[in-house]
Every structure is written in structure tokens, then in C-alpha cells.
Motif scaffolding. Structure first.
Motif, PDB file in Angstrom:
ATOM      1  N   PRO A  46       0.752 -20.660  -6.473  1.00  0.00           N
ATOM      2  CA  PRO A  46      -0.479 -19.934  -6.371  1.00  0.00           C
ATOM      3  C   PRO A  46      -0.284 -18.383  -6.751  1.00  0.00           C
ATOM      4  O   PRO A  46      -1.164 -17.715  -6.915  1.00  0.00           O
ATOM      5  N   TYR A  47       0.725 -18.027  -6.195  1.00  0.00           N
ATOM      6  CA  TYR A  47       1.293 -16.690  -6.254  1.00  0.00           C
ATOM      7  C   TYR A  47       2.202 -16.258  -7.425  1.00  0.00           C
ATOM      8  O   TYR A  47       3.035 -16.982  -7.644  1.00  0.00           O
ATOM      9  N   PRO A  48       1.855 -15.449  -8.778  1.00  0.00           N
ATOM     10  CA  PRO A  48       2.892 -15.101  -9.638  1.00  0.00           C
ATOM     11  C   PRO A  48       3.676 -14.102  -9.366  1.00  0.00           C
ATOM     12  O   PRO A  48       3.484 -12.957  -9.240  1.00  0.00           O
ATOM     13  N   PHE A  49       4.744 -14.622  -8.906  1.00  0.00           N
ATOM     14  CA  PHE A  49       6.134 -13.417  -8.507  1.00  0.00           C
ATOM     15  C   PHE A  49       6.373 -12.779  -9.914  1.00  0.00           C
ATOM     16  O   PHE A  49       6.469 -13.504 -10.889  1.00  0.00           O
ATOM     17  N   ARG A  50       6.452 -11.584  -9.736  1.00  0.00           N
ATOM     18  CA  ARG A  50       7.028 -10.884 -10.973  1.00  0.00           C
ATOM     19  C   ARG A  50       7.695  -9.568 -10.580  1.00  0.00           C
ATOM     20  O   ARG A  50       7.806  -8.998  -9.457  1.00  0.00           O
ATOM     21  N   ALA A  51       8.471  -9.184 -11.788  1.00  0.00           N
ATOM     22  CA  ALA A  51       9.431  -8.029 -11.483  1.00  0.00           C
ATOM     23  C   ALA A  51       8.677  -6.742 -11.455  1.00  0.00           C
ATOM     24  O   ALA A  51       7.863  -6.934 -12.787  1.00  0.00           O
ATOM     25  N   PRO A  64       3.687 -11.390  -1.815  1.00  0.00           N
ATOM     26  CA  PRO A  64       2.446 -11.652  -1.003  1.00  0.00           C
ATOM     27  C   PRO A  64       2.515 -11.249   0.380  1.00  0.00           C
ATOM     28  O   PRO A  64       1.933 -11.244   1.239  1.00  0.00           O
ATOM     29  N   ARG A  65       3.907 -11.264   0.882  1.00  0.00           N
ATOM     30  CA  ARG A  65       4.216 -11.058   2.329  1.00  0.00           C
ATOM     31  C   ARG A  65       4.554  -9.881   2.810  1.00  0.00           C
ATOM     32  O   ARG A  65       5.356  -8.971   1.906  1.00  0.00           O
ATOM     33  N   SER A  66       4.090  -9.407   3.836  1.00  0.00           N
ATOM     34  CA  SER A  66       4.403  -7.910   4.233  1.00  0.00           C
ATOM     35  C   SER A  66       3.948  -7.845   5.812  1.00  0.00           C
ATOM     36  O   SER A  66       3.057  -8.609   5.899  1.00  0.00           O
ATOM     37  N   ALA A  67       4.665  -7.006   6.519  1.00  0.00           N
ATOM     38  CA  ALA A  67       4.042  -6.590   7.752  1.00  0.00           C
ATOM     39  C   ALA A  67       2.590  -6.089   7.776  1.00  0.00           C
ATOM     40  O   ALA A  67       1.911  -6.263   8.710  1.00  0.00           O
ATOM     41  N   GLU A 122       8.568  -5.838  -2.612  1.00  0.00           N
ATOM     42  CA  GLU A 122       7.248  -4.744  -2.619  1.00  0.00           C
ATOM     43  C   GLU A 122       5.950  -5.720  -2.329  1.00  0.00           C
ATOM     44  O   GLU A 122       5.734  -6.390  -3.374  1.00  0.00           O
ATOM     45  N   ILE A 123       5.191  -5.273  -1.518  1.00  0.00           N
ATOM     46  CA  ILE A 123       3.848  -5.842  -1.084  1.00  0.00           C
ATOM     47  C   ILE A 123       3.037  -5.620  -2.522  1.00  0.00           C
ATOM     48  O   ILE A 123       2.912  -4.616  -3.328  1.00  0.00           O
ATOM     49  N   ASP A 124       2.259  -6.942  -3.224  1.00  0.00           N
ATOM     50  CA  ASP A 124       1.636  -6.720  -4.385  1.00  0.00           C
ATOM     51  C   ASP A 124       0.297  -6.205  -3.848  1.00  0.00           C
ATOM     52  O   ASP A 124      -0.895  -7.028  -3.750  1.00  0.00           O
ATOM     53  N   ARG A 125       0.064  -4.934  -3.950  1.00  0.00           N
ATOM     54  CA  ARG A 125      -1.306  -4.425  -3.747  1.00  0.00           C
ATOM     55  C   ARG A 125      -2.520  -4.555  -4.486  1.00  0.00           C
ATOM     56  O   ARG A 125      -3.651  -4.892  -4.503  1.00  0.00           O
ATOM     57  N   SER A 126      -1.977  -4.611  -6.007  1.00  0.00           N
ATOM     58  CA  SER A 126      -2.808  -5.032  -6.982  1.00  0.00           C
ATOM     59  C   SER A 126      -3.361  -6.518  -6.873  1.00  0.00           C
ATOM     60  O   SER A 126      -4.508  -6.859  -6.992  1.00  0.00           O
ATOM     61  N   TRP A 127      -2.569  -7.352  -6.421  1.00  0.00           N
ATOM     62  CA  TRP A 127      -2.908  -8.920  -6.365  1.00  0.00           C
ATOM     63  C   TRP A 127      -4.083  -9.009  -5.183  1.00  0.00           C
ATOM     64  O   TRP A 127      -4.973  -9.537  -5.246  1.00  0.00           O
TER      65      TRP A 127
END
Length: 136
Positions: A46-51, A64-67, A122-127
Motif C-alpha cells: 500500500p505504499y509506493p516506494f519511489r526514487a 514511510p519509516r522514520s524516527a 528519506e521520509i516521504d513528507r508529501s505522502w
């Protein structure tokens, strides 16, 4: 100014913007994103990993993972049927292992691409923002 002149100016501006967009395309980045989108296991998640970018052989991939953001926030969005009230439940542990596996696969696939020596996340802030969560 005649209608024909106005049309030519608008057409020239449009073509200029199209050319600028075309010149800014990064073929390595586009190829990497195409490869990530083509993987059936990544597509099913359900999460679209992207470069995000590729510089000096290092590919920056979204995550989507980050501290900065609890994995519980992620699962509440990505897996709304998952009971996140007990982080030690077998279902939560399985969901975390699945996320780790899928993210590891995205990273491995990226490293297999020509010219990519390493990856960073990098955390996906826009997602998150598109789901109503602001990441500082």
C-alpha cells in the motif's frame, strides 16, 4: 497585437516550458522509478516506494519509516484494518516485518541498477501530507 501574434507567443511559451521539462528529466531516475513500479510485490504494497534523486551513484528513495513518524501512523493509513492498539501483537509484528521486507527489496532493486552504488532513505513528507499528517 493580432490574434495570430498572441497565439504564436502562447505557443512559443508552451513549447519553451515543454522543452525545459524535457531537459530536466533524469533518465537514471526515470529508469529506477520504472523498475520500482514494475515489481509486482512492491506494486501490491500500500505504499509506493519511489526514487527521489540520484546523485554521485547514491539513490535517494522515499520511505514511510522514520524516527520522526511512528510506524503506527503509517499503519493507520496504509493498513486501516490493522489493530494498532498493541504494538507487540502478532499482527503488528507481522506488518512491521512485511514493511521491512518490502523496503529492503526496494533498496536491493535500486542497488542492482547500473551506476547505483548505494542508497539512502528519506521520509516521504508529501505522502504523509496527502494523508493529513505533517512531518517536521
Amino acid at each position: 497585437m493580432s490574434n495570430k501574434q498572441q497565439f504564436l507567443i502562447v505557443l512559443a511559451l508552451f513549447l519553451g516550458l515543454a522543452l525545459l521539462w524535457f531537459l530536466k528529466q533524469d533518465p537514471t531516475l526515470n529508469q529506477l522509478n520504472g523498475m520500482l513500479k514494475a515489481d509486482t510485490e512492491l506494486q501490491a504494497y500500500p505504499y509506493p516506494f519511489r526514487a527521489i534523486k540520484v546523485e554521485n551513484g547514491i539513490a535517494t528513495l522515499s520511505s514511510p519509516r522514520s524516527a520522526q513518524v511512528s510506524v503506527l501512523h503509517f499503519f493507520n493509513i496504509a493498513k486501516p484494518g490493522l489493530d494498532t492498539s498493541n504494538p507487540d501483537s502478532p499482527a503488528m509484528i507481522a506488518a512491521q516485518k512485511e514493511l521491512a521486507h518490502v523496503q529492503e527489496k526496494a533498496g536491493k532493486l535500486a542497488k542492482e541498477q547500473p551506476g547505483i552504488q548505494d542508497i539512502q532513505w528519506e521520509i516521504d513528507r508529501s505522502w504523509y501530507a496527502s494523508h493529513g499528517i505533517k512531518v517536521e
